[in-house]
Write a protein that holds these residues in place. Structure first.
Motif, PDB file in Angstrom:
ATOM      1  N   ARG A  97      35.382  51.676  25.292  1.00 15.73           N
ATOM      2  CA  ARG A  97      36.478  51.391  26.212  1.00 15.73           C
ATOM      3  C   ARG A  97      35.957  50.479  27.322  1.00 15.73           C
ATOM      4  O   ARG A  97      34.902  50.728  27.903  1.00 15.73           O
ATOM      5  N   VAL A  98      36.714  49.429  27.582  1.00 20.09           N
ATOM      6  CA  VAL A  98      36.472  48.551  28.726  1.00 20.09           C
ATOM      7  C   VAL A  98      37.639  48.772  29.679  1.00 20.09           C
ATOM      8  O   VAL A  98      38.803  48.659  29.265  1.00 20.09           O
ATOM      9  N   THR A  99      37.375  49.099  30.937  1.00 19.11           N
ATOM     10  CA  THR A  99      38.425  49.498  31.865  1.00 19.11           C
ATOM     11  C   THR A  99      38.392  48.642  33.130  1.00 19.11           C
ATOM     12  O   THR A  99      37.667  47.641  33.204  1.00 19.11           O
ATOM     13  N   ALA A 100      39.139  49.079  34.130  1.00 15.30           N
ATOM     14  CA  ALA A 100      39.192  48.356  35.406  1.00 15.30           C
ATOM     15  C   ALA A 100      37.938  48.529  36.242  1.00 15.30           C
ATOM     16  O   ALA A 100      37.829  47.938  37.326  1.00 15.30           O
ATOM     17  N   THR A 101      36.972  49.307  35.746  1.00 17.67           N
ATOM     18  CA  THR A 101      35.724  49.497  36.493  1.00 17.67           C
ATOM     19  C   THR A 101      34.487  49.145  35.675  1.00 17.67           C
ATOM     20  O   THR A 101      33.363  49.372  36.122  1.00 17.67           O
ATOM     21  N   THR A 102      34.658  48.576  34.487  1.00 16.45           N
ATOM     22  CA  THR A 102      33.522  48.183  33.645  1.00 16.45           C
ATOM     23  C   THR A 102      32.827  46.946  34.225  1.00 16.45           C
ATOM     24  O   THR A 102      33.492  45.972  34.581  1.00 16.45           O
ATOM     25  N   PRO A 103      31.501  46.937  34.326  1.00 14.05           N
ATOM     26  CA  PRO A 103      30.810  45.749  34.847  1.00 14.05           C
ATOM     27  C   PRO A 103      30.959  44.532  33.922  1.00 14.05           C
ATOM     28  O   PRO A 103      30.827  44.645  32.705  1.00 14.05           O
ATOM     29  N   PHE A 104      31.226  43.375  34.522  1.00 14.20           N
ATOM     30  CA  PHE A 104      31.288  42.081  33.854  1.00 14.20           C
ATOM     31  C   PHE A 104      30.317  41.132  34.540  1.00 14.20           C
ATOM     32  O   PHE A 104      30.091  41.231  35.755  1.00 14.20           O
ATOM     33  N   VAL A 105      29.795  40.187  33.777  1.00 14.65           N
ATOM     34  CA  VAL A 105      29.005  39.119  34.366  1.00 14.65           C
ATOM     35  C   VAL A 105      29.871  37.863  34.422  1.00 14.65           C
ATOM     36  O   VAL A 105      30.699  37.630  33.535  1.00 14.65           O
ATOM     37  N   VAL A 106      29.700  37.088  35.478  1.00 13.46           N
ATOM     38  CA  VAL A 106      30.420  35.828  35.643  1.00 13.46           C
ATOM     39  C   VAL A 106      29.483  34.691  35.278  1.00 13.46           C
ATOM     40  O   VAL A 106      28.339  34.645  35.743  1.00 13.46           O
ATOM     41  N   ASP A 107      29.952  33.765  34.425  1.00 15.42           N
ATOM     42  CA  ASP A 107      29.096  32.627  34.084  1.00 15.42           C
ATOM     43  C   ASP A 107      29.851  31.322  34.294  1.00 15.42           C
ATOM     44  O   ASP A 107      31.008  31.307  34.720  1.00 15.42           O
ATOM     45  N   GLY A 108      29.180  30.222  34.005  1.00 17.32           N
ATOM     46  CA  GLY A 108      29.806  28.918  34.138  1.00 17.32           C
ATOM     47  C   GLY A 108      29.620  28.305  35.513  1.00 17.32           C
ATOM     48  O   GLY A 108      28.973  28.884  36.406  1.00 17.32           O
ATOM     49  N   PRO A 109      30.210  27.133  35.729  1.00 11.57           N
ATOM     50  CA  PRO A 109      29.952  26.361  36.954  1.00 11.57           C
ATOM     51  C   PRO A 109      30.363  27.042  38.247  1.00 11.57           C
ATOM     52  O   PRO A 109      29.792  26.747  39.307  1.00 11.57           O
ATOM     53  N   ALA A 110      31.360  27.944  38.196  1.00 12.71           N
ATOM     54  CA  ALA A 110      31.810  28.587  39.436  1.00 12.71           C
ATOM     55  C   ALA A 110      31.104  29.903  39.714  1.00 12.71           C
ATOM     56  O   ALA A 110      31.359  30.538  40.744  1.00 12.71           O
ATOM     57  N   ALA A 111      30.225  30.346  38.820  1.00 16.27           N
ATOM     58  CA  ALA A 111      29.470  31.581  39.070  1.00 16.27           C
ATOM     59  C   ALA A 111      28.675  31.434  40.360  1.00 16.27           C
ATOM     60  O   ALA A 111      27.997  30.426  40.575  1.00 16.27           O
ATOM     61  N   GLY A 112      28.768  32.418  41.230  1.00 12.39           N
ATOM     62  CA  GLY A 112      28.071  32.364  42.510  1.00 12.39           C
ATOM     63  C   GLY A 112      28.797  31.592  43.586  1.00 12.39           C
ATOM     64  O   GLY A 112      28.296  31.483  44.713  1.00 12.39           O
ATOM     65  N   SER A 113      29.978  31.059  43.268  1.00 15.83           N
ATOM     66  CA  SER A 113      30.738  30.294  44.253  1.00 15.83           C
ATOM     67  C   SER A 113      31.054  31.133  45.482  1.00 15.83           C
ATOM     68  O   SER A 113      31.225  32.354  45.415  1.00 15.83           O
ATOM     69  N   ARG A 114      31.174  30.469  46.612  1.00 17.20           N
ATOM     70  CA  ARG A 114      31.565  31.146  47.853  1.00 17.20           C
ATOM     71  C   ARG A 114      32.922  31.821  47.683  1.00 17.20           C
ATOM     72  O   ARG A 114      33.224  32.817  48.363  1.00 17.20           O
ATOM     73  N   LEU A 115      33.755  31.298  46.763  1.00 16.17           N
ATOM     74  CA  LEU A 115      35.091  31.844  46.547  1.00 16.17           C
ATOM     75  C   LEU A 115      35.079  33.117  45.720  1.00 16.17           C
ATOM     76  O   LEU A 115      36.101  33.791  45.599  1.00 16.17           O
ATOM     77  N   LEU A 116      33.936  33.449  45.134  1.00 20.35           N
ATOM     78  CA  LEU A 116      33.819  34.647  44.307  1.00 20.35           C
ATOM     79  C   LEU A 116      32.968  35.732  44.951  1.00 20.35           C
ATOM     80  O   LEU A 116      32.820  36.816  44.384  1.00 20.35           O
ATOM     81  N   ARG A 117      32.419  35.475  46.119  1.00 21.03           N
ATOM     82  CA  ARG A 117      31.537  36.444  46.760  1.00 21.03           C
ATOM     83  C   ARG A 117      32.346  37.476  47.548  1.00 21.03           C
ATOM     84  O   ARG A 117      33.317  37.138  48.223  1.00 21.03           O
ATOM     85  N   THR A 118      31.909  38.721  47.440  1.00 23.40           N
ATOM     86  CA  THR A 118      32.538  39.816  48.177  1.00 23.40           C
ATOM     87  C   THR A 118      31.454  40.653  48.839  1.00 23.40           C
ATOM     88  O   THR A 118      30.260  40.468  48.583  1.00 23.40           O
ATOM     89  N   SER A 119      31.890  41.604  49.671  1.00 22.12           N
ATOM     90  CA  SER A 119      30.908  42.450  50.346  1.00 22.12           C
ATOM     91  C   SER A 119      30.134  43.300  49.353  1.00 22.12           C
ATOM     92  O   SER A 119      28.945  43.589  49.567  1.00 22.12           O
ATOM     93  N   ALA A 120      30.771  43.700  48.244  1.00 22.77           N
ATOM     94  CA  ALA A 120      30.078  44.496  47.233  1.00 22.77           C
ATOM     95  C   ALA A 120      29.244  43.631  46.304  1.00 22.77           C
ATOM     96  O   ALA A 120      28.309  44.125  45.664  1.00 22.77           O
ATOM     97  N   ASP A 121      29.582  42.346  46.199  1.00 21.11           N
ATOM     98  CA  ASP A 121      28.857  41.435  45.306  1.00 21.11           C
ATOM     99  C   ASP A 121      28.621  40.114  46.024  1.00 21.11           C
ATOM    100  O   ASP A 121      29.309  39.124  45.776  1.00 21.11           O
TER     101      ASP A 121
END
Length: 677
Positions: A241-265
């Motif tokens: 089961r993959v749910t709303a709390t399963t960890p995902f990795v972000v890849d591609g050119p926007a990975a690590g973008s300022r627009l994707l950063r949060t206090s938890a990540d």
């Protein structure tokens, strides 16, 4: 459980649904955050092409004469293969059909439309249906049996998810074992819990149950022989089961973008969960890709940050009240975590063969309300993915991988192929019509580059901005506004790609164009795209409309040249699939003709091209999803989503009891339809 097909005739379907597009208001509330009652997010003034004067003055006359009588009426009511006979191999395209033989391995007499609200699964005479798996069925080791009144978040995390949409079957080592993968798009909270009066009435545990019911389900299935029915295997190694709390990795050119950063990540590369997963595709390297669609309705977004105000509006986040999830997880309060919204709306990729693998969100493919994504391999070996953005007046997209596909399943080839969707070029479509005078809506088109060779092609927007705010980038390029482009599927038999435009009741007469030729488009249409020189990487294409849905008694409907008096009525095509002969199978969502949703067979070649026939009707207030014809052409799979989803429905007063397992409550499920012998 099979149902006899009555004598073939057309029904005067003139019932007006309570909702303009045919959906229940309850569906709109939970699936798309009441999008129909809100302003259209796309406020650009992108031009509407085509000869509008000709369209408004003469289109009815032109299309009225467009239906051509077929030379043979051998597929369907007049001369279907006896339903009880063994499936036959489809004749070559253009070959004459004789009485008793059809254009598909499934010979059947089409069923009649079933009035809306009828709580019954209907299949053709000579076929039977049964359930493979339903919401709450335990799939992981230790998961308990489903108990409607004793559900818990821990139990749901080990059980089949809710509202199954895209469905695929990945063949195993033999023809009788496989892995079933389903999207679990959203939940109907008022049908899951007694006493529901709104999200504020949910307990924290109930909210966590809904979060665990979203995402994706992976489960092994098996059968005793090619003629036997499929059943799921509880506790199998691949089950997941993959749910709303399963960890995902972000890849591609926007990975690590300022627009994707949060206090938890703060890295902007790790995301918890996926939801709103609608359609999808199965890749040649054995993974499943899934589209995160209506993610906006999950966030409480009272105030947009100043630098994202335009993006919030464009993605339908402005004014969103959320689903109450912020009460148990603060990241769903966009006022506190404004970038969390940017971490959803992606194409995600899951490897169902490895339950320990971390699924991926691919930023190179852009962020939008992805209905899904489907891939094909171009002549030079690059992977091309087609994608629709399911919103009124939004766009059709294409992604072309940087690297090429490697054949084989060696560890080296597999590792390489798992990265194919991580880097590449992103495009949006612009359609041009050639005028309605030829009696067919058709023309040419071009792919406008959003990214190319790792660089933004949109003036004033950086690479990370065009990938995170892809809608804003496409607006600037002047893409063609479409009528809710949902499923977009390459047909590997004929080399063409088909774009399903479900409906658009907001299009006015002054806004019609040749690719979207109907104002107040309640019933939808399907467009066929032919890439230049048969190469999907080319920047241009030809196109034509192959279906304008609705009541066949309406002369403005169009069935690819087939005589409309011989076809089944259809409304709101949504998901499609193709069998081994290249025939299209269509599933509908929100029938605006006053009938239940269903599944239809639509031949694309030969003398019966355009002879649409209804194969399945799903029960009260359900949607048909996940059409799939198995590799042996003996079984059709369908995902029956949100049965009983209608105003007034509740656990105390259920409006459906599908799949009729004796517990009195509707449960979304995957069913199989097979010949009786």
């Amino acid at each position: 459980m099979s149902a006899p097909a009555p004598e073939r005739r057309l029904l005067p379907l003139a019932v007006s649904p309570s909702h303009p597009g045919g959906r229940s208001a309850m569906t709109c509330h939970y699936r798309c955050d009441d999008a129909c009652s809100k302003p259209v997010p796309n406020t650009t003034d992108n031009g509407y092409f085509g000869d509008i004067a000709a369209a408004s003055a003469s289109r009815r006359t032109i299309l009225k004469g467009a239906g051509l009588a077929a030379a043979f009426v051998g597929f369907g009511a007049a001369s279907a293969m006896p339903a009880a006979a063994a499936p036959a191999t489809a004749p070559a395209a253009g070959a004459p059909r004789t009485r008793g033989r059809g254009t598909s391995p499934f010979g059947f007499t089409p069923i009649e439309p079933v009035p809306a609200g009828t709580d019954k699964v209907v299949v053709p005479e000579g076929f039977t249906w049964s359930t493979i798996i339903a919401w709450g069925d335990p799939i992981l080791p230790g998961a308990p049996e489903f108990d409607f009144d004793r559900q818990s978040a821990a139990a749901q995390a080990g059980q089949f998810g809710y509202n199954n949409d895209y469905t695929t079957l990945i063949r195993g080592k033999s023809q009788n074992d496989a892995t079933l993968v389903c999207n679990n798009e959203y939940t109907n909270d008022e049908l899951m819990f007694r006493g529901y009066t709104g999200s504020a009435s949910l307990t924290p545990e109930q909210i966590r149950i809904t979060m665990a019911a979203h995402g994706m389900s992976v489960v092994a299935v098996e059968r005793k022989s090619a003629k036997a029915e499929w059943s799921y295997v509880r506790g199998a190694t691949v089950n997941r089961r993959v749910t709303a709390t399963t960890p995902f990795v972000v890849d591609g050119p926007a990975a690590g973008s300022r627009l994707l950063r949060t206090s938890a990540d703060p890295s902007g590369t790790r995301v918890l969960g996926t939801f709103g997963n609608c359609a999808g595709g199965t890749t040649p390297w054995g993974t499943v890709i899934s589209g995160e669609e209506n993610f906006n309705g999950y966030f409480s977004a009272a105030t947009a940050p100043a630098d994202q105000a335009a993006a919030y509006q464009r993605y339908g986040l402005t004014g969103s009240k959320g689903r109450g999830w912020e009460r148990v997880d603060g990241r769903f309060d966009a006022t506190q975590e404004p970038n969390e919204v940017n971490r959803f709306g992606w194409v995600v990729e899951l490897d169902p063969s490895d339950p320990t693998s971390t699924p991926v969100k691919h930023t190179a493919m852009g962020r939008m309300k992805h209905e899904g994504a489907n891939v094909t391999i171009a002549p030079d070996g690059r992977v091309v993915a087609y994608m629709g953005d399911d919103e009124r007046f939004d766009y059709l997209y294409k992604f072309v991988s940087r690297d090429t596909f490697r054949k084989g399943n060696s560890p080296k080839a597999r590792k390489h192929n798992l990265g194919l969707l991580s880097e590449g070029d992103l495009y949006v479509a612009k359609f041009t019509g050639d005028g309605f005078e030829d009696g067919i809506s058709d023309g040419s088109g071009e792919w406008l580059a959003i990214t190319k060779d790792g660089k933004s092609q949109v003036p004033g927007m950086s690479l990370e901005e065009v990938l995170v705010w892809t809608r804003l980038a496409a607006d600037k390029l002047g893409a063609t506004k479409m009528d809710r482009p949902e499923d977009v599927e390459p047909n590997l038999v004929n080399g063409r790609t088909y774009v399903v435009c479900t409906n658009n009741t907001r299009r006015t007469p002054s806004q019609i164009d040749e690719a979207n030729p109907r104002a107040n488009n309640k019933h939808g249409h399907i467009i066929e795209i032919t890439p230049t020189r048969g190469d999907d990487t080319q920047p241009t294409f030809a196109w034509k409309i192959v279906l304008i849905a609705g009541d066949p008694n309406d002369p403005t409907t169009y069935w690819n040249g087939y005589d409309r008096s011989e076809v089944s009525p259809i409304s709101c095509p949504d998901n499609i699939a193709f069998d081994e002969a290249g025939n299209m199978w269509i599933a509908t969502d929100g029938n605006a003709l006053g009938a239940c949703d269903g599944m239809y067979l639509y031949p694309l070649e030969g003398p019966h091209k355009g002879h649409l026939q209804q194969f399945l009707s799903v029960p009260a207030y359900a949607e048909t999803c996940g059409p799939l014809v198995t590799w042996d052409q003996r079984t059709v799979l369908a995902a029956v989503q949100h049965p009983g989803e209608e105003t007034g429905g509740s656990p105390e007063t259920p409006l459906s009891q599908f799949p009729y397992q004796g517990d009195g409550q509707p449960r979304p499920a995957v069913i199989q339809i097979r010949p009786t012998r």
